[in-house]
Design an enzyme around this catalytic site. Structure first.
Site, PDB file in Angstrom:
ATOM      1  N   ASP A 101       0.874  -1.238  -0.046  1.00  0.00           N
ATOM      2  CA  ASP A 101      -0.002   0.118  -0.166  1.00  0.00           C
ATOM      3  C   ASP A 101       0.845   1.275   0.086  1.00  0.00           C
ATOM      4  O   ASP A 101       1.344   1.487   0.853  1.00  0.00           O
ATOM      5  CB  ASP A 101      -0.938   0.069   1.304  1.00  0.00           C
ATOM      6  CG  ASP A 101      -1.747   1.097   1.287  1.00  0.00           C
ATOM      7  OD1 ASP A 101      -2.739   1.152   0.531  1.00  0.00           O
ATOM      8  OD2 ASP A 101      -1.415   2.340   1.802  1.00  0.00           O
TER       9      ASP A 101
ATOM     10  N   TYR B 213       3.682   9.596  -0.788  1.00  0.00           N
ATOM     11  CA  TYR B 213       4.657   8.892   0.371  1.00  0.00           C
ATOM     12  C   TYR B 213       6.099   9.029  -0.552  1.00  0.00           C
ATOM     13  O   TYR B 213       6.961   8.698  -0.004  1.00  0.00           O
ATOM     14  CB  TYR B 213       4.352   7.398   0.463  1.00  0.00           C
ATOM     15  CG  TYR B 213       3.241   6.919   1.178  1.00  0.00           C
ATOM     16  CD1 TYR B 213       2.160   8.031   1.738  1.00  0.00           C
ATOM     17  CD2 TYR B 213       2.574   5.689   1.200  1.00  0.00           C
ATOM     18  CE1 TYR B 213       0.874   7.449   2.306  1.00  0.00           C
ATOM     19  CE2 TYR B 213       1.489   5.319   1.618  1.00  0.00           C
ATOM     20  CZ  TYR B 213       0.823   6.245   2.338  1.00  0.00           C
ATOM     21  OH  TYR B 213      -0.557   5.993   2.979  1.00  0.00           O
TER      22      TYR B 213
ATOM     23  N   LYS C  11      -2.329   5.945  -4.524  1.00  0.00           N
ATOM     24  CA  LYS C  11      -3.393   6.998  -4.159  1.00  0.00           C
ATOM     25  C   LYS C  11      -3.081   8.352  -4.829  1.00  0.00           C
ATOM     26  O   LYS C  11      -1.918   8.798  -4.998  1.00  0.00           O
ATOM     27  CB  LYS C  11      -3.560   7.301  -2.402  1.00  0.00           C
ATOM     28  CG  LYS C  11      -3.705   5.868  -1.959  1.00  0.00           C
ATOM     29  CD  LYS C  11      -3.818   5.935  -0.416  1.00  0.00           C
ATOM     30  CE  LYS C  11      -3.385   4.830   0.575  1.00  0.00           C
ATOM     31  NZ  LYS C  11      -2.325   4.522   0.662  1.00  0.00           N
TER      32      LYS C  11
ATOM     33  N   HIS D  23      -6.873   9.923  -1.796  1.00  0.00           N
ATOM     34  CA  HIS D  23      -6.388   9.855  -0.612  1.00  0.00           C
ATOM     35  C   HIS D  23      -7.252  10.547   0.547  1.00  0.00           C
ATOM     36  O   HIS D  23      -7.189   9.877   1.655  1.00  0.00           O
ATOM     37  CB  HIS D  23      -5.072  10.773  -0.550  1.00  0.00           C
ATOM     38  CG  HIS D  23      -3.868   9.770   0.333  1.00  0.00           C
ATOM     39  ND1 HIS D  23      -2.609   9.883   0.008  1.00  0.00           N
ATOM     40  CD2 HIS D  23      -4.054   9.467   1.470  1.00  0.00           C
ATOM     41  CE1 HIS D  23      -2.095   9.455   0.848  1.00  0.00           C
ATOM     42  NE2 HIS D  23      -2.792   9.128   1.924  1.00  0.00           N
TER      43      HIS D  23
END
Ligand code: A2P
Length: 273
Positions: free
Chosen positions: A44, A49, A74, A107
């Site tokens: 994930d 990120y 996302k 997100h």
């Protein structure tokens, strides 16, 4: 690997491996490789990120057939504000470089953009580069707005879920609507002494397990797919080993009593980032 079946018919392995805050580029790749070696088949990530490239690299280096690994990424918030959703998806595809994405999530819900973004997500879905689409951190009111469009039902809603914030209302709502819930920060993200709680220690001792395993198992028994993060190979394995025991009704009730309506992460009603 155990799986749950999404409303699109695709199988999602559980638990998943959360890659938020995996530090260091090569260390990140190494941590993901060791997670895959330990047996995880669900990664994930998110554009936010900054490690989609590392995820893709690890998937390719692992030698595991692409179709055996489930990869989520996302759509970040700024893109919803500017409306360039298709380009953001293409960028994620390019960084991951693994052919297709299993699950693409919105997100966070952005005030006034929830339905507009969902319509753009449906276009991406139709384009075929992604197998399932869903949302993350969406409240019931956001899901109601999406469902009122009468189009694609989100396959997933990924939310913060840990014993201080158990998301019981959301859990039953998602179950009723056929939306799979997945849990970020299932171990309390080290932001609270969650894993040191006496209630959890007692249950863990009774089953000969760790408090982390108890918390992950509690999610699994509630039909939720947990996404624990760990950069440590031993803890990665520990977090996978949650199917050889069953929490009884008393254990589940005791954990339910830990509810404090206490988030450890951001509140979706206040997305200023
Ligand atoms: P580490 O990466 O050193 O293992 P969450 O998934 O809730 O965000 O929590 C992740 C945090 O919990 C990380 O700091 C991680 O540290 C730690 N962690 C992961 N697995 C375990 C475990 N089994 N026991 C204790 N701490 C853990």
């Amino acid at each position: 690997m155990k799986t749950v079946v999404l409303n699109t018919g695709y199988a999602m392995p559980t638990p998943g491996f959360g890659v938020y805050r995996l530090s260091g580029e090569q260390e990140g790749v190494d941590a993901i490789l060791s997670a895959l070696e330990a047996g995880y088949r669900h990664l994930d990530t998110a554009a936010f990120y900054g490690n989609e490239k590392a995820v893709g690299k690890a998937v390719r280096q692992s030698g595991i057939p692409r179709e055996e690994i489930f990869v989520t990424t996302k759509l970040w918030n700024d893109v919803q504000r500017t409306g360039i959703v298709a380009e953001a998806f293409e960028k994620s595809l390019e960084l991951l470089d693994i052919g297709y994405i299993d699950l693409y999530l919105v997100h966070w819900p952005i005030e006034g953009k929830v339905t507009e973004t969902w319509l753009a997500m449906e276009e991406i879905y139709r384009s075929g580069g992604v197998k399932s689409i869903g949302v993350s951190n969406h409240r019931i009111q956001d899901l109601e707005a999406i469902l009122a469009l009468g189009g694609t039902v989100p396959a997933v809603n990924q939310l913060e879920c840990q014993p201080y914030f158990s998301q019981e209302e959301m859990r039953s709502y998602c179950e009723e609507k056929g939306i799979q819930m997945t849990a970020w920060g299932p171990l309390g993200s080290n932001r609270a002494p969650l894993l040191e709680e006496q209630v959890l220690k007692g249950i863990a001792a009774k089953h000969g397990k760790t408090t982390a395993q108890v918390v992950l198992r509690w999610n699994v028994q509630r039909g939720i797919v947990p996404l624990p993060k760990s950069q440590n190979p031993q803890r990665q394995r520990e977090n996978l080993d949650i199917f050889g025991f069953v929490l009884d009704e008393g254990d589940m009730a005791d954990i339910a009593k830990m509810e404090q309506n206490r988030r450890l992460g951001p509140d979706p009603s206040n997305v200023t980032f």
